[in-house]
Design a protein around this motif. Structure first.
Motif, PDB file in Angstrom:
ATOM      1  N   ASP B  42      10.334   7.169  11.800  1.00  0.00           N
ATOM      2  CA  ASP B  42       9.971   6.466  13.027  1.00  0.00           C
ATOM      3  C   ASP B  42       8.511   6.741  13.371  1.00  0.00           C
ATOM      4  N   PRO B  43       7.655   5.695  13.448  1.00  0.00           N
ATOM      5  CA  PRO B  43       6.246   5.954  13.771  1.00  0.00           C
ATOM      6  C   PRO B  43       6.113   6.608  15.134  1.00  0.00           C
ATOM      7  N   GLY B 220      12.863   2.215  15.840  1.00  0.00           N
ATOM      8  CA  GLY B 220      13.641   3.427  15.641  1.00  0.00           C
ATOM      9  C   GLY B 220      14.662   3.309  14.537  1.00  0.00           C
ATOM     10  N   SER B 221      14.871   2.106  13.971  1.00  0.00           N
ATOM     11  CA  SER B 221      15.831   2.086  12.876  1.00  0.00           C
ATOM     12  C   SER B 221      15.439   1.246  11.667  1.00  0.00           C
ATOM     13  N   GLN B 222      14.892   0.079  11.826  1.00  0.00           N
ATOM     14  CA  GLN B 222      14.583  -0.702  10.627  1.00  0.00           C
ATOM     15  C   GLN B 222      13.504  -1.747  10.865  1.00  0.00           C
ATOM     16  N   LYS B 245      13.714   1.495   6.107  1.00  0.00           N
ATOM     17  CA  LYS B 245      14.832   2.044   6.891  1.00  0.00           C
ATOM     18  C   LYS B 245      14.472   3.445   7.380  1.00  0.00           C
ATOM     19  N   VAL B 246      14.695   3.666   8.665  1.00  0.00           N
ATOM     20  CA  VAL B 246      14.364   4.969   9.239  1.00  0.00           C
ATOM     21  C   VAL B 246      15.436   5.996   8.887  1.00  0.00           C
ATOM     22  N   TYR B 247      14.999   7.111   8.324  1.00  0.00           N
ATOM     23  CA  TYR B 247      15.904   8.228   8.058  1.00  0.00           C
ATOM     24  C   TYR B 247      15.455   9.428   8.872  1.00  0.00           C
ATOM     25  N   THR B 248      16.416  10.072   9.534  1.00  0.00           N
ATOM     26  CA  THR B 248      16.074  11.275  10.290  1.00  0.00           C
ATOM     27  C   THR B 248      15.837  12.428   9.337  1.00  0.00           C
ATOM     28  N   ASP B 249      16.549  12.396   8.202  1.00  0.00           N
ATOM     29  CA  ASP B 249      16.547  13.532   7.310  1.00  0.00           C
ATOM     30  C   ASP B 249      16.297  13.008   5.900  1.00  0.00           C
ATOM     31  N   THR B 252      19.234  12.782   3.470  1.00  0.00           N
ATOM     32  CA  THR B 252      20.136  11.637   3.533  1.00  0.00           C
ATOM     33  C   THR B 252      19.566  10.468   2.751  1.00  0.00           C
ATOM     34  N   THR B 255      20.242  11.110  -0.814  1.00  0.00           N
ATOM     35  CA  THR B 255      21.654  10.849  -1.112  1.00  0.00           C
ATOM     36  C   THR B 255      21.910   9.349  -1.222  1.00  0.00           C
ATOM     37  N   ASP B 256      21.293   8.592  -0.310  1.00  0.00           N
ATOM     38  CA  ASP B 256      21.449   7.141  -0.337  1.00  0.00           C
ATOM     39  C   ASP B 256      20.869   6.547  -1.619  1.00  0.00           C
TER      40      ASP B 256
END
Lengths: 307, 541
Positions: B42-43, B220-222, B245-249, B252, B255-256
């Motif tokens: 997320d910028p 915040g997400s895509q 796509k926004v990833y918090t971690d 993950t 893994t994706d």
């Protein structure tokens, strides 16, 4: 009843004010958020000063708090550092987390109470011992281990689910995250129901009911279960509030953009507006849940009357 | 009236989405029209060119904007993009001619005015643009952006003048021969009128002149970017678009990628580095990026700024086993530093391997001797301050301390001192509260040796957090900036770098690499010197 509710609602006011003040102070203690906005570089003083003024950070803390609370009562939760309204963030985050929480609570209630009843009625049997053992394991393994393990197994190795939840967070994708989120509480619900049931089985009213010749099913559901569920309902009710705020780990693992994500982001960026706003709503949710639980007591146990 | 305009806008947006959706019908087919998905963060700031100073926002800007110059994805050389020519006779007044035929994706022509308006907006204090200081050398900056925060007395930079539809002049307050080469930085991008006329709508869905256009953006997400068919530039995308796509971690995201839900991650998590080769084979990339990590010192603290302090610093530098730390902790994603710049500059650009000499070489015996000669460690112990919230700095700080303790034969010679958040860490620097060496990372803004030296070591420069100051250094940088011959300028900068070395102003630790992993659908993936994937070159299927 009505007077009781009014009294409880009035009691919420000091709790609400105290909780928000504490959070506000805590976020403030972390230091000056503007300093972190310019990367590995000092913000030029003129722009930093303007940003401070814009976010009200140049005023004394008590004044900041009063202004903030004043705005909150008019529905203005302020603006996050990336220029988004906090209400807008809430609008996207809370529905997602609420769905996740509902899935988790559904698991807790359905699986937890069923297993609790089964084990409570068959104490000492293999089923009982087996379930007890499993709950012990679930309780002792931290959520992030369960989460990552299920994600790797179901998501990557067996490819049954998507390892991450997509933007819209539809209900179908939330089943595994919901199970992970619920797992520990679920184990507690099983144990709580089992213990409560086992204790009440020996009580006089159950013996009377059995002596009256009531069918076993009726004895269990109408008499035994109804009385035994009081502590369980308290637990689940309080858990709603807890799960909504405590989903940070689960949301991070499955990349769910809910309340936990926004809080995490807000704390990292020291965005007072985001953190205080979200926590304020969470405090409200918690208070309301508690009230509902207390009112449910009266429904479950006719002896309890609120004047 | 307002409502009506909004409704029209919404209708227009819906129509645009429908049209875009119709065009993008062949998304999943593969080939030139296929869309890839890529991890994103997320910028931190709104996506305005002059307000974006971190890599996640920069990623998007590099797709939807093209400036006067563009840095070559492999060499980092500044090449003309929208600039037809940039003329100067004295390295102080520049005449810029913008190429004909460029438009924004909404059809508006890119003219000299698009640049001048954008730059005036960036430099104006009231717009709170965090990159405003990039315009500090343009005449009139002191009036549009008074340093002391007083009321600005002008809205536009007096040094910028539109002289024709496609020409404008820039007058600087001092000679700066490399000025044309910094124009590839996103803060210098042109802006369409839509940015000024309906700012909120523009922020919600930015419009630029780059090879991609924003189709939809859920903050915040895509963000869905699609190739702009009308793009006039030479670097037309070889794919149909990119979904960020926004990833918090980043775990993950990885893994994706393994599960086939994501095509590209540009930040392989440290925990996965040991199995990334077996997971991805040659679909993994680890290349130098323009990032250097150093340890800076508080020169405002007397105990670090006295006669002999440089020997202590040199001793500490020689006590750090860079090779072992980069191999064991970073698994080769960082390279031991032997100068104060970055390998991405290339030899011609000013990078010189080994400029640091013996002082960046692990030599415990000599280290101990130098520290003793310099009067020992101030207070008997060094505390390395770092921020604990991001970037797993704890691991390497502990390793550096371990290395120093071993070399000096003293278990208490060095300890790490974590600070909770990055903001607090920055605050302590600004307030001059550091008591010993502290983590200093530098990611270049543009690939010039100037950017690795001037902002970090020039007296009172914006990132000179240790407040180091040396007249010889300042003088050499001034001379280098005046020098019109590139090779001679680079030589002067290297002389300045030697001043940094001789006093060991900061201990260079390692150059950071960029890393990326991708799915078997993609080919042609590489990272530019800013460690951002070169999206337009990626082929899908």
């Amino acid at each position: 009843m009505g007077r009781y509710v009014v009294r409880r609602l009035l009691q919420m006011i000091p709790v609400f004010a105290g909780a928000t003040l504490l959070i506000f102070l805590m976020v403030n203690v972390m230091g000056d958020p503007i300093a972190g906005l310019c990367g590995d570089r000092q913000c030029d003083p003129a722009t930093a000063a303007r940003l401070r003024a814009e976010f009200g950070l140049d005023q004394p803390v008590w004044q900041q708090y009063l202004t903030y609370m004043g705005n909150v009562f008019t529905g203005d939760f302020g603006t996050a550092f990336n220029g988004q309204e906090v209400t807008e963030l809430m609008g996207t985050a809370f529905p997602v987390t609420l769905r996740l929480t509902l899935v988790a609570i559904a698991f807790e209630t359905v699986i937890g109470i069923t297993l609790g009843v089964v084990t409570g009625l068959r104490r000492g049997r293999p089923v009982d011992t087996g379930v007890l053992l499993v709950t012990l394991v679930v309780i002792s393994v931290p959520t992030f281990v369960t989460g990552l393990l299920l994600q790797l197994l179901l998501g990557v190795s067996w490819a049954w689910i998507r390892p991450s939840v997509s933007t819209g967070a539809p209900l179908g994708e939330l089943i595994v995250p919901g199970l992970v989120l619920a797992s520990v509480s679920l184990a507690y619900v099983v144990r709580l129901t089992r213990a409560s049931l086992a204790e009440n089985r020996r009580s006089d009213y159950v013996r009377t009911a059995v002596a009256k010749g009531l069918p076993r099913r009726r004895v269990v559901t109408r008499h035994l279960l109804r009385n035994s569920l009081i502590p369980v309902v308290t637990f689940i009710g309080a858990d709603v509030g807890f799960l909504m705020g405590g989903a940070i780990v689960t949301e991070r693992i499955f990349n769910i953009h809910g309340v936990g994500y926004q809080l995490y982001q807000g704390i990292l960026r020291q965005s007072t507006q985001t953190v205080v706003g979200f926590v304020t709503v969470l405090v409200l949710v918690f208070l309301v849940c508690n009230l509902v639980v207390d009112l449910l007591y009266a429904v479950l146990d006719p002896r309890i009357r609120y004047a | 009236m307002r409502g009506a305009t909004h409704a029209r806008w919404a209708a227009g947006a819906v129509a645009a989405i429908l049209v875009a959706a119709a065009c993008g019908g062949g998304d999943s087919v593969g080939g030139a029209g296929a869309v890839l998905s890529s991890s994103w963060g997320d910028p931190q700031n709104p996506l305005e060119p002059a307000d974006t100073n971190e890599v996640q926002g920069g990623k998007v800007l590099s797709m939807i904007f093209r400036g006067l110059k563009r840095y070559h994805p492999a060499t980092g050389a500044a090449e003309d993009m929208l600039a037809e020519k940039i003329d100067t006779s004295n390295s102080r007044t520049f005449t810029v001619t913008v190429k004909d035929g460029w438009t924004f994706s909404n059809g508006e022509k890119v003219t000299a005015k698009s640049f001048v308006d954008a730059w005036n907006y960036a430099a104006s204090l009231r717009n709170n643009q965090k990159n405003a200081y990039f315009f500090r050398l343009v005449e009139g900056y002191d009036r549009t952006h008074p340093e002391d925060g007083s009321k600005q007395s002008a809205d536009t930079l007096s040094g910028l003048k539109v002289t024709g539809e496609r020409t404008f002049t820039v007058r600087l307050t001092q000679t700066f021969s490399a000025f044309p080469d910094i124009l590839g930085y996103p803060a210098f991008a042109p802006l369409p009128r839509a940015f000024f006329d309906d700012h909120d709508a523009w922020i919600a869905k930015p419009v630029g002149n780059g090879p991609y256009t924003v189709r939809s953006y859920v903050r915040g997400s895509q963000m869905s970017l699609r190739t702009w068919d009308g793009y006039p530039g030479p670097d037309k995308p070889r794919n149909g678009g990119v979904d960020l796509k926004v990833y918090t971690d980043n775990n993950t995201a990885y893994t994706d990628l393994m599960a086939g839900n994501l095509d590209l991650v540009d930040d392989v998590p440290a925990a996965q580095l040991k199995n990334v080769r077996s997971d991805l084979g040659d679909r993994y990339l680890n290349t130098p990026a323009g990032i250097i990590q150093t340890l800076a010192f508080p020169y405002y603290d007397k105990s670090w700024n006295k006669a002999g302090s440089d020997k202590v610093r040199k001793g500490l530098s020689m006590a750090i086993d860079r090779k072992q730390i980069t191999e064991t902790i970073f698994r080769g994603t960082r390279t031991p530093a032997t100068d104060w710049t970055s390998p991405v500059l290339g030899e011609d650009g000013g990078y010189r391997a080994g400029l640091c000499g013996e002082f960046c070489h692990y030599d415990p015996g000599r280290a101990k001797q130098l520290v003793a000669e310099g009067g020992g460690l101030p207070g008997g112990q060094v505390k390395i301050t770092y921020n604990a919230d991001t970037g797993s700095h704890k691991q390497w700080v502990d390793a550096v301390c371990h290395s120093i303790n071993n070399a000096l034969g003293n278990d208490r010679a060095c300890v790490g001192s974590p600070v909770g958040t990055f903001a607090d860490f920055r605050k302590r620097m600004t307030d001059k509260k550091m008591s010993g060496p502290f983590r200093a990372g530098w990611q270049m803004d543009y690939p010039l040796i100037e950017n690795f030296l001037a902002p970090l070591y020039y007296t009172n420069a914006s990132s000179n957090d240790g407040k180091w100051s040396d007249e010889r250094f300042d003088d050499l940088v001034d001379r280098a900036n005046r020098e019109t011959d590139t090779a001679r300028a680079v030589g002067l900068f290297q002389q300045a770098e030697q001043v940094v070395r001789d006093t060991m102003a900061a201990i260079p630790l390692w150059y950071q690499n960029g890393s990326a992993g991708w799915s078997d659908r993609l080919s042609g993936v590489r990272l530019n010197p800013f460690s951002v994937p070169v999206y337009d070159e990626i082929r899908v299927g």
